[in-house]
Design an enzyme around this catalytic site. Structure first.
Site, PDB file in Angstrom:
ATOM      1  N   ARG A 197      -3.706  -8.360  12.597  1.00  0.00           N
ATOM      2  CA  ARG A 197      -2.740  -6.858  13.169  1.00  0.00           C
ATOM      3  C   ARG A 197      -1.925  -7.574  14.486  1.00  0.00           C
ATOM      4  O   ARG A 197      -2.421  -9.148  15.431  1.00  0.00           O
ATOM      5  CB  ARG A 197      -2.905  -6.241  14.010  1.00  0.00           C
ATOM      6  N   PRO A 243     -21.295  -6.644 -15.783  1.00  0.00           N
ATOM      7  CA  PRO A 243     -21.063  -7.622 -16.486  1.00  0.00           C
ATOM      8  C   PRO A 243     -20.040  -7.870 -16.950  1.00  0.00           C
ATOM      9  O   PRO A 243     -18.641  -8.261 -17.181  1.00  0.00           O
ATOM     10  CB  PRO A 243     -22.202  -8.780 -16.224  1.00  0.00           C
ATOM     11  N   ASN A 244     -19.967  -7.616 -18.681  1.00  0.00           N
ATOM     12  CA  ASN A 244     -19.948  -7.493 -19.396  1.00  0.00           C
ATOM     13  C   ASN A 244     -18.168  -6.406 -19.428  1.00  0.00           C
ATOM     14  O   ASN A 244     -16.859  -7.142 -19.996  1.00  0.00           O
ATOM     15  CB  ASN A 244     -19.855  -6.860 -20.622  1.00  0.00           C
ATOM     16  N   THR A 245     -18.309  -4.802 -18.223  1.00  0.00           N
ATOM     17  CA  THR A 245     -17.066  -4.686 -18.220  1.00  0.00           C
ATOM     18  C   THR A 245     -16.477  -5.416 -17.176  1.00  0.00           C
ATOM     19  O   THR A 245     -14.496  -5.325 -17.071  1.00  0.00           O
ATOM     20  CB  THR A 245     -17.361  -3.511 -17.145  1.00  0.00           C
ATOM     21  N   ARG A 276      -0.037  -1.868   7.472  1.00  0.00           N
ATOM     22  CA  ARG A 276       0.426  -1.331   8.234  1.00  0.00           C
ATOM     23  C   ARG A 276       1.146  -2.157   9.627  1.00  0.00           C
ATOM     24  O   ARG A 276       2.509  -1.915  10.473  1.00  0.00           O
ATOM     25  CB  ARG A 276      -0.688  -1.246   8.645  1.00  0.00           C
ATOM     26  N   LYS A 324       0.470  -8.283  -2.613  1.00  0.00           N
ATOM     27  CA  LYS A 324      -0.571  -7.555  -2.721  1.00  0.00           C
ATOM     28  C   LYS A 324      -0.529  -6.064  -3.706  1.00  0.00           C
ATOM     29  O   LYS A 324      -0.348  -4.958  -3.193  1.00  0.00           O
ATOM     30  CB  LYS A 324      -1.607  -7.643  -1.941  1.00  0.00           C
ATOM     31  N   ASP A 350      -5.099  -6.792  -6.025  1.00  0.00           N
ATOM     32  CA  ASP A 350      -6.729  -6.576  -5.556  1.00  0.00           C
ATOM     33  C   ASP A 350      -7.393  -4.890  -6.087  1.00  0.00           C
ATOM     34  O   ASP A 350      -7.222  -3.624  -5.278  1.00  0.00           O
ATOM     35  CB  ASP A 350      -6.494  -6.290  -3.721  1.00  0.00           C
ATOM     36  N   LEU A 351      -8.389  -5.032  -6.678  1.00  0.00           N
ATOM     37  CA  LEU A 351      -8.596  -3.614  -7.579  1.00  0.00           C
ATOM     38  C   LEU A 351     -10.340  -3.770  -7.314  1.00  0.00           C
ATOM     39  O   LEU A 351     -10.510  -2.736  -7.853  1.00  0.00           O
ATOM     40  CB  LEU A 351      -8.622  -3.487  -9.269  1.00  0.00           C
ATOM     41  N   LYS A 352     -10.460  -4.450  -6.714  1.00  0.00           N
ATOM     42  CA  LYS A 352     -12.098  -5.364  -6.455  1.00  0.00           C
ATOM     43  C   LYS A 352     -13.294  -4.642  -7.146  1.00  0.00           C
ATOM     44  O   LYS A 352     -13.750  -3.623  -6.952  1.00  0.00           O
ATOM     45  CB  LYS A 352     -11.783  -4.375  -5.031  1.00  0.00           C
ATOM     46  N   HIS A 402     -15.983  -4.085  -9.725  1.00  0.00           N
ATOM     47  CA  HIS A 402     -17.254  -3.787  -9.162  1.00  0.00           C
ATOM     48  C   HIS A 402     -18.467  -3.168 -10.606  1.00  0.00           C
ATOM     49  O   HIS A 402     -18.064  -1.751 -10.546  1.00  0.00           O
ATOM     50  CB  HIS A 402     -17.619  -3.546  -7.855  1.00  0.00           C
ATOM     51  N   ASP A 403     -19.273  -3.915 -11.410  1.00  0.00           N
ATOM     52  CA  ASP A 403     -19.443  -2.636 -13.234  1.00  0.00           C
ATOM     53  C   ASP A 403     -20.352  -4.234 -12.950  1.00  0.00           C
ATOM     54  O   ASP A 403     -21.029  -4.895 -12.774  1.00  0.00           O
ATOM     55  CB  ASP A 403     -18.398  -2.289 -12.807  1.00  0.00           C
ATOM     56  N   ASP A 452       0.880  -0.803  -0.098  1.00  0.00           N
ATOM     57  CA  ASP A 452      -0.234  -0.447  -0.292  1.00  0.00           C
ATOM     58  C   ASP A 452       0.882   1.218  -0.085  1.00  0.00           C
ATOM     59  O   ASP A 452       1.275   2.353   0.846  1.00  0.00           O
ATOM     60  CB  ASP A 452      -0.910  -0.210   1.650  1.00  0.00           C
ATOM     61  N   THR A 494     -13.226  -5.465   5.903  1.00  0.00           N
ATOM     62  CA  THR A 494     -13.636  -5.569   7.021  1.00  0.00           C
ATOM     63  C   THR A 494     -13.168  -4.125   7.837  1.00  0.00           C
ATOM     64  O   THR A 494     -13.073  -4.231   9.234  1.00  0.00           O
ATOM     65  CB  THR A 494     -11.448  -6.532   7.034  1.00  0.00           C
TER      66      THR A 494
HETATM   67  O1  C5P Z   1      -2.860  -2.309   6.877  1.00  0.00           O
HETATM   68  P1  C5P Z   1      -3.808  -3.319   6.833  1.00  0.00           P
HETATM   69  O2  C5P Z   1      -3.297  -4.931   7.164  1.00  0.00           O
HETATM   70  O3  C5P Z   1      -5.141  -3.197   7.705  1.00  0.00           O
HETATM   71  O4  C5P Z   1      -4.225  -3.480   5.081  1.00  0.00           O
HETATM   72  C1  C5P Z   1      -5.252  -4.775   4.478  1.00  0.00           C
HETATM   73  C2  C5P Z   1      -5.280  -4.528   3.046  1.00  0.00           C
HETATM   74  O5  C5P Z   1      -6.097  -5.433   2.897  1.00  0.00           O
HETATM   75  C3  C5P Z   1      -4.855  -2.957   2.736  1.00  0.00           C
HETATM   76  O6  C5P Z   1      -4.584  -3.042   1.248  1.00  0.00           O
HETATM   77  C4  C5P Z   1      -6.533  -3.211   2.189  1.00  0.00           C
HETATM   78  O7  C5P Z   1      -7.315  -2.752   0.918  1.00  0.00           O
HETATM   79  C5  C5P Z   1      -7.156  -4.320   1.567  1.00  0.00           C
HETATM   80  N1  C5P Z   1      -8.857  -5.161   2.439  1.00  0.00           N
HETATM   81  C6  C5P Z   1      -9.144  -5.432   3.223  1.00  0.00           C
HETATM   82  N2  C5P Z   1     -10.651  -5.262   3.399  1.00  0.00           N
HETATM   83  C7  C5P Z   1     -11.337  -6.101   2.766  1.00  0.00           C
HETATM   84  C8  C5P Z   1     -10.350  -6.212   0.766  1.00  0.00           C
HETATM   85  C9  C5P Z   1      -8.509  -6.033   1.062  1.00  0.00           C
HETATM   86  O8  C5P Z   1      -8.741  -4.173   3.939  1.00  0.00           O
HETATM   87  N3  C5P Z   1     -12.071  -6.722   2.311  1.00  0.00           N
END
Ligand code: C5P
Length: 239
Positions: free
Chosen positions: A187, A68-70, A217, A34, A61-63, A65-66, A12, A125
């Site tokens: 964490r 279906p075709n896109t 982090r 990632k 990790d670009l998630k 969301h659009d 990140d 999360t």
């Molecule tokens: O810094 P941290 O460990 O909280 O980072 C979590 C990573 O996981 C971030 O890159 C965040 O975009 C990603 N993520 C998330 N929750 C999701 C999907 C991805 O925190 N549901």
């Protein structure tokens, strides 16, 4: 499998040089790196190529969301880059996920390339039960919503979901043990949760059956990331 193969480090950062130096620094500790919005928007597909040149796998990790075709077309582009894993939002619906999965699977079969693991994002999360109820107006419990979206992802043929560590065992029980669970919000016990609402330690998440844990982090914002990883290792390997 060593826990290190289950560790995904979240790059990140926006500077590609910084990202690549993290890959060099932590390459012995993690199987997958990632690439999320911040890095991809700044550095573009070249960063994926550069990580691959270092023989490391990429979770894009670009998630998506659009419509279906896109989403299916974006997913094809991800597959052509050779990423190990990418994700889509399950709230895009069954048709979106299914079209994306089928398009990628068919293309990879035809081209003889490895199909990336396709993962659905359930409830972020950073979302709490209160936020889900009051802001998103979803009136059943967070767990019920995660379970519903995980079952939908399974029905669409996805390989697994992203979910909080607190939902791992529920997903494994209700969807199946071979359905992958990727968990962020991790964490070490001595680090603060920041904006993550549903957290667990690496040891707990792995004990609960996480297939992959995503850490950003909790490692990279620490004074000495390598030492932090060593301490996590000791914690995990101690009964
Ligand atoms: O810094 P941290 O460990 O909280 O980072 C979590 C990573 O996981 C971030 O890159 C965040 O975009 C990603 N993520 C998330 N929750 C999701 C999907 C991805 O925190 N549901």
């Amino acid at each position: 499998m060593s826990w290190r193969n289950k560790l995904i480090i979240a790059l990140d950062v926006s500077d590609p040089q910084k990202a690549l130096s993290i890959v060099d620094m932590l390459g012995d500790y993690a199987g997958v790196f990632k690439v999320g919005f911040e890095l991809f928007v700044t550095a573009g597909p070249k960063i994926v190529e550069d990580i691959h040149k270092k023989n490391k796998k990429v979770f894009l990790d670009l998630k998506f969301h659009d419509i279906p075709n896109t989403v299916a077309k974006a997913a094809l582009a991800a597959a052509n880059m050779g990423v190990y894993m990418f994700n889509v939002h399950t709230s895009g619906g069954l048709q979106m996920m299914k079209r994306c999965r089928d398009t990628v699977a068919e293309h990879c079969d035809k081209q003889g390339i490895t199909r990336p693991k396709m993962i659905g994002v359930t409830v972020l999360t950073s979302i709490s039960s209160d936020m889900m109820k009051n802001e998103l107006s979803v009136n059943h419990t967070l767990k019920t919503q995660v379970k519903h979206l995980a079952l939908l992802a399974k029905q669409a043929g996805l390989d697994g979901v992203v979910a909080s560590p607190q939902e791992i065992s529920m997903i494994k029980t209700s969807v199946g043990n071979d359905f992958l669970v990727v968990t962020p919000g991790i964490r070490p016990s001595w680090v603060l949760p920041d904006d993550q609402m549903r957290t667990a330690t690496p040891k707990q998440a792995l004990r609960d059956g996480a297939d992959y844990i995503v850490m950003g982090r909790g490692i990279l914002a620490q004074e000495d990331p390598v030492k932090t990883l060593e301490l996590i290792s000791i914690d995990i390997l101690t009964a």
